[in-house]
Design an enzyme around this catalytic site. Structure first.
Site, PDB file in Angstrom:
ATOM      1  N   ASP A 127       0.856  -1.191   0.000  1.00 21.19           N
ATOM      2  CA  ASP A 127       0.000   0.000   0.000  1.00 21.19           C
ATOM      3  C   ASP A 127       0.888   1.235   0.000  1.00 21.19           C
ATOM      4  OD1 ASP A 127      -2.464  -1.353   0.041  1.00 21.19           O
ATOM      5  OD2 ASP A 127      -2.445  -1.517   2.219  1.00 21.19           O
ATOM      6  N   ASP A 134      -6.948  -1.100  -4.776  1.00 25.24           N
ATOM      7  CA  ASP A 134      -8.027  -0.792  -3.829  1.00 25.24           C
ATOM      8  C   ASP A 134      -8.950   0.286  -4.389  1.00 25.24           C
ATOM      9  OD1 ASP A 134      -6.830  -2.527  -1.973  1.00 25.24           O
ATOM     10  OD2 ASP A 134      -5.713  -0.907  -1.014  1.00 25.24           O
TER      11      ASP A 134
END
Length: 164
Positions: free
Chosen positions: A119, A135
């Site tokens: 991330d 995402d």
């Protein structure tokens, strides 16, 4: 423009591959140019912050990465079957389903490759989880697909309740 089922299938597969490819390219750039856990300066309310997430959304199931990889694989497979099972599904809905699959696949590649999801996008204007491109496309596709389904449901209800 009306798409034939084979052409529609080819476009959806290309869309999935392109989205997964972009996701993996962005993650490779993060690996190469952003040191782990050293956030950049904020730009327009976001900053880049290279982190590793062994769990799912908001780090749930982080203690069970193998279960999570198997579960996500099954969900993606089901989503792909659902996507290609109905060639008459409206094209915008199919695009949303393809992007949902692509987002899941992008993160699944990370789980299988690294044992975690990489991330790197951190909103600084509010307290929120750090996330990635996969995402984003998954979340946006779910939101648009939900809107399209509700719109279709409302149209159907109006058609049924229309006075004769």
């Amino acid at each position: 423009m009306k798409l034939t089922p084979p052409k529609k299938t080819a476009i959806l597969i290309a869309l999935i591959l392109a989205a997964v490819g972009i996701d993996q390219l962005l993650k490779q750039l993060v690996i190469l140019y952003l040191p782990l856990r050293q956030p950049t300066d904020s730009i327009l309310g976001f900053r880049l912050h290279h982190t590793h997430n062994t769990g799912a959304a908001f780090s749930i199931f982080r203690e069970h990465p193998n279960f999570l990889a198997i579960f996500v694989s099954i969900v993606i497979l089901g989503c792909l079957i659902y996507l290609f099972a109905d060639p008459k599904r409206p094209y915008p809905q199919s695009v949303c389903l393809a992007l949902i699959c692509a987002g899941g696949m992008g993160n699944l590649v990370d789980r299988l490759r690294f044992g975690y999801v990489l991330d790197y996008i951190e909103p600084v204007f509010m307290r929120f989880a750090i996330f990635n491109f996969a995402d984003m496309i998954l979340t946006c596709a779910v939101a648009v697909w939900t809107f399209l389904l509700f719109r279709e449901l409302l149209k159907e209800r109006r058609r049924i309740n229309r006075p004769v």
